[in-house]
Design a protein around this motif. Structure first.
Motif, PDB file in Angstrom:
ATOM      1  N   GLN A   1       0.611  -1.055   0.063  1.00  0.00           N
ATOM      2  CA  GLN A   1      -0.165   0.106   0.006  1.00  0.00           C
ATOM      3  C   GLN A   1       0.904   1.098  -0.029  1.00  0.00           C
ATOM      4  OE1 GLN A   1      -3.423   0.052   2.386  1.00  0.00           O
ATOM      5  NE2 GLN A   1      -3.485   2.257   2.367  1.00  0.00           N
ATOM      6  N   LEU A   2       0.567   1.876  -0.963  1.00  0.00           N
ATOM      7  CA  LEU A   2       1.318   3.339  -1.105  1.00  0.00           C
ATOM      8  C   LEU A   2       1.305   4.312   0.360  1.00  0.00           C
ATOM      9  CD1 LEU A   2       2.894   4.884  -3.263  1.00  0.00           C
ATOM     10  CD2 LEU A   2       0.876   5.999  -4.058  1.00  0.00           C
ATOM     11  N   GLY A   3       2.367   4.790   0.658  1.00  0.00           N
ATOM     12  CA  GLY A   3       2.297   5.581   1.921  1.00  0.00           C
ATOM     13  C   GLY A   3       2.721   5.108   3.189  1.00  0.00           C
ATOM     14  N   MET A   4       2.956   3.608   2.995  1.00  0.00           N
ATOM     15  CA  MET A   4       3.676   3.014   4.266  1.00  0.00           C
ATOM     16  C   MET A   4       4.711   3.669   4.656  1.00  0.00           C
ATOM     17  SD  MET A   4       3.958  -1.058   5.121  1.00  0.00           S
ATOM     18  CE  MET A   4       5.294  -1.590   4.036  1.00  0.00           C
ATOM     19  N   ARG A   5       5.095   3.925   5.655  1.00  0.00           N
ATOM     20  CA  ARG A   5       6.468   5.021   6.052  1.00  0.00           C
ATOM     21  C   ARG A   5       7.207   4.154   6.927  1.00  0.00           C
ATOM     22  NH1 ARG A   5       4.056  10.231   9.211  1.00  0.00           N
ATOM     23  NH2 ARG A   5       3.370   8.738  10.767  1.00  0.00           N
ATOM     24  N   GLN A   6       6.816   3.266   7.972  1.00  0.00           N
ATOM     25  CA  GLN A   6       7.476   2.827   8.748  1.00  0.00           C
ATOM     26  C   GLN A   6       7.010   1.468   9.162  1.00  0.00           C
ATOM     27  OE1 GLN A   6       6.691   6.035  10.584  1.00  0.00           O
ATOM     28  NE2 GLN A   6       8.472   7.192  10.570  1.00  0.00           N
ATOM     29  N   ILE A   7       7.632   0.565   9.712  1.00  0.00           N
ATOM     30  CA  ILE A   7       7.178  -0.517  10.431  1.00  0.00           C
ATOM     31  C   ILE A   7       7.730  -0.432  12.164  1.00  0.00           C
ATOM     32  CG2 ILE A   7       7.072  -3.314  10.733  1.00  0.00           C
ATOM     33  CD1 ILE A   7       7.188  -3.198   7.568  1.00  0.00           C
ATOM     34  N   TYR A   8       6.798  -0.909  12.929  1.00  0.00           N
ATOM     35  CA  TYR A   8       7.271  -0.722  14.160  1.00  0.00           C
ATOM     36  C   TYR A   8       7.543  -2.263  14.655  1.00  0.00           C
ATOM     37  CZ  TYR A   8       6.978   4.270  13.974  1.00  0.00           C
ATOM     38  OH  TYR A   8       7.186   5.548  13.609  1.00  0.00           O
ATOM     39  N   ASP A   9       8.586  -2.551  15.442  1.00  0.00           N
ATOM     40  CA  ASP A   9       8.965  -3.985  15.640  1.00  0.00           C
ATOM     41  C   ASP A   9       8.854  -3.864  17.093  1.00  0.00           C
ATOM     42  OD1 ASP A   9       9.710  -6.594  15.848  1.00  0.00           O
ATOM     43  OD2 ASP A   9      11.324  -6.581  14.602  1.00  0.00           O
ATOM     44  N   MET A  10       7.938  -4.495  17.696  1.00  0.00           N
ATOM     45  CA  MET A  10       7.723  -4.428  19.375  1.00  0.00           C
ATOM     46  C   MET A  10       7.920  -5.604  19.979  1.00  0.00           C
ATOM     47  SD  MET A  10       4.274  -3.285  21.619  1.00  0.00           S
ATOM     48  CE  MET A  10       4.513  -3.138  23.486  1.00  0.00           C
ATOM     49  N   HIS A  11       8.831  -5.657  21.080  1.00  0.00           N
ATOM     50  CA  HIS A  11       9.204  -6.837  21.943  1.00  0.00           C
ATOM     51  C   HIS A  11       8.380  -6.554  23.388  1.00  0.00           C
ATOM     52  CE1 HIS A  11      11.065 -10.204  24.194  1.00  0.00           C
ATOM     53  NE2 HIS A  11      11.057  -9.293  24.997  1.00  0.00           N
ATOM     54  N   ILE A  12       7.366  -7.473  23.478  1.00  0.00           N
ATOM     55  CA  ILE A  12       6.501  -7.563  24.495  1.00  0.00           C
ATOM     56  C   ILE A  12       7.194  -8.093  25.655  1.00  0.00           C
ATOM     57  CG2 ILE A  12       4.345  -8.269  25.699  1.00  0.00           C
ATOM     58  CD1 ILE A  12       3.665  -8.520  22.430  1.00  0.00           C
ATOM     59  N   ASN A  13       7.034  -7.223  26.852  1.00  0.00           N
ATOM     60  CA  ASN A  13       7.498  -7.703  28.166  1.00  0.00           C
ATOM     61  C   ASN A  13       6.495  -7.843  29.166  1.00  0.00           C
ATOM     62  OD1 ASN A  13       7.567  -4.945  29.493  1.00  0.00           O
ATOM     63  ND2 ASN A  13       9.675  -4.667  28.501  1.00  0.00           N
ATOM     64  N   MET A  14       5.473  -7.260  29.146  1.00  0.00           N
ATOM     65  CA  MET A  14       4.488  -7.698  29.970  1.00  0.00           C
ATOM     66  C   MET A  14       2.884  -7.240  29.076  1.00  0.00           C
ATOM     67  SD  MET A  14       3.231  -5.870  33.427  1.00  0.00           S
ATOM     68  CE  MET A  14       2.582  -4.341  33.097  1.00  0.00           C
ATOM     69  N   VAL A  15       1.994  -8.059  29.431  1.00  0.00           N
ATOM     70  CA  VAL A  15       0.673  -7.805  28.882  1.00  0.00           C
ATOM     71  C   VAL A  15      -0.162  -7.721  29.951  1.00  0.00           C
ATOM     72  CG1 VAL A  15      -1.396  -9.018  27.714  1.00  0.00           C
ATOM     73  CG2 VAL A  15       0.842  -9.643  27.009  1.00  0.00           C
ATOM     74  N   GLN A  16      -1.076  -6.833  29.899  1.00  0.00           N
ATOM     75  CA  GLN A  16      -2.098  -6.472  31.116  1.00  0.00           C
ATOM     76  C   GLN A  16      -3.366  -6.390  30.696  1.00  0.00           C
ATOM     77  OE1 GLN A  16      -1.185  -3.352  34.374  1.00  0.00           O
ATOM     78  NE2 GLN A  16      -3.496  -2.619  33.869  1.00  0.00           N
ATOM     79  N   THR A  17      -4.406  -7.268  31.451  1.00  0.00           N
ATOM     80  CA  THR A  17      -5.924  -7.151  30.914  1.00  0.00           C
ATOM     81  C   THR A  17      -6.522  -6.316  32.077  1.00  0.00           C
ATOM     82  OG1 THR A  17      -6.430  -9.271  31.785  1.00  0.00           O
ATOM     83  CG2 THR A  17      -5.814  -8.864  29.297  1.00  0.00           C
ATOM     84  N   SER A  18      -7.864  -5.767  31.941  1.00  0.00           N
ATOM     85  CA  SER A  18      -8.570  -5.261  32.608  1.00  0.00           C
ATOM     86  C   SER A  18     -10.041  -5.339  31.905  1.00  0.00           C
ATOM     87  CB  SER A  18      -8.040  -3.731  32.949  1.00  0.00           C
ATOM     88  OG  SER A  18      -7.886  -2.688  31.912  1.00  0.00           O
ATOM     89  N   CYS A  19     -10.923  -5.068  33.135  1.00  0.00           N
ATOM     90  CA  CYS A  19     -12.322  -5.347  32.572  1.00  0.00           C
ATOM     91  C   CYS A  19     -12.924  -4.627  31.471  1.00  0.00           C
ATOM     92  CB  CYS A  19     -13.226  -5.113  33.722  1.00  0.00           C
ATOM     93  SG  CYS A  19     -13.271  -3.268  34.504  1.00  0.00           S
ATOM     94  N   GLY A  20     -12.631  -3.172  31.378  1.00  0.00           N
ATOM     95  CA  GLY A  20     -13.426  -2.636  30.287  1.00  0.00           C
ATOM     96  C   GLY A  20     -14.778  -2.469  30.440  1.00  0.00           C
TER      97      GLY A  20
END
Length: 181
Positions: A113-132
């Motif tokens: 897709q035209l306009g793709m500027r960057q890709i961010y590559d994330m390493h996760i060290n914590m996941v948190q869930t809450s009720c919402g």
């Protein structure tokens, strides 16, 4: 009450895949904190501790500038449908640009897709869930195609000019990687 995990599990990955949008948060050591909504077909979970997402041309480029100074990133999803939940992933990320060693491998996870500027590559060290429980219900009416039309109308050369003229600095004046492009 929120629960923390060391990595994403299959249920959490399925939750991510159902969401039509997510939010990203970054901050330089000083200055403004950036929180941005993201949509389109822009995110892939590559494993329990790794997420990539592609970033399209926009009015600002805060994430790239912040990550150059401070590699922390938070991604957040919240359900606006029947299943109430908020989920955040915390970790570190790096910016991948066209021409970088990982660009071809990571961009292959997405349709072109035209306009793709960057890709961010994330390493996760914590996941948190809450009720919402307080998140309201919203119905997804569809994806916007405005950005795609904007990019198609501009063309690749004009988009690159836009990056150097409009996306070279954060709101606080930090460089984003497009200064010399």
């Amino acid at each position: 009450m929120g629960k923390q995990f060391d990595a994403l599990d299959e249920r959490q990955i399925a939750f991510i895949e159902k969401q039509h949008m997510f939010f990203t948060g970054t901050a330089a050591p000083e200055g403004k904190v950036n929180i941005s909504p993201k949509g389109m077909d822009s995110l892939r979970v590559l494993g329990p501790n790794r997420i990539i997402w592609r970033n399209f041309t926009g009015s600002g480029n805060e994430t790239a500038g912040h990550l150059a100074l401070n590699d922390r990133m938070t991604l957040m999803w919240c359900s606006f449908t029947k299943q109430p939940m908020i989920m955040r992933t915390y970790g570190t990320a790096k910016t991948i640009r066209e021409g970088d060693a990982d660009w071809n491998e990571l961009s292959a996870h997405f349709p072109p897709q035209l306009g793709m500027r960057q890709i961010y590559d994330m390493h996760i060290n914590m996941v948190q869930t809450s009720c919402g429980y307080a998140v309201p219900f919203f119905e997804h009416a569809g994806d916007r195609d405005t950005l795609k039309h904007w990019a198609d109308d501009k063309g690749e050369d004009a988009i690159r000019t836009y990056w150097s003229e409009r996306n070279a600095q954060t709101l606080d004046g930090f460089p984003t990687g497009f200064e010399d492009k």
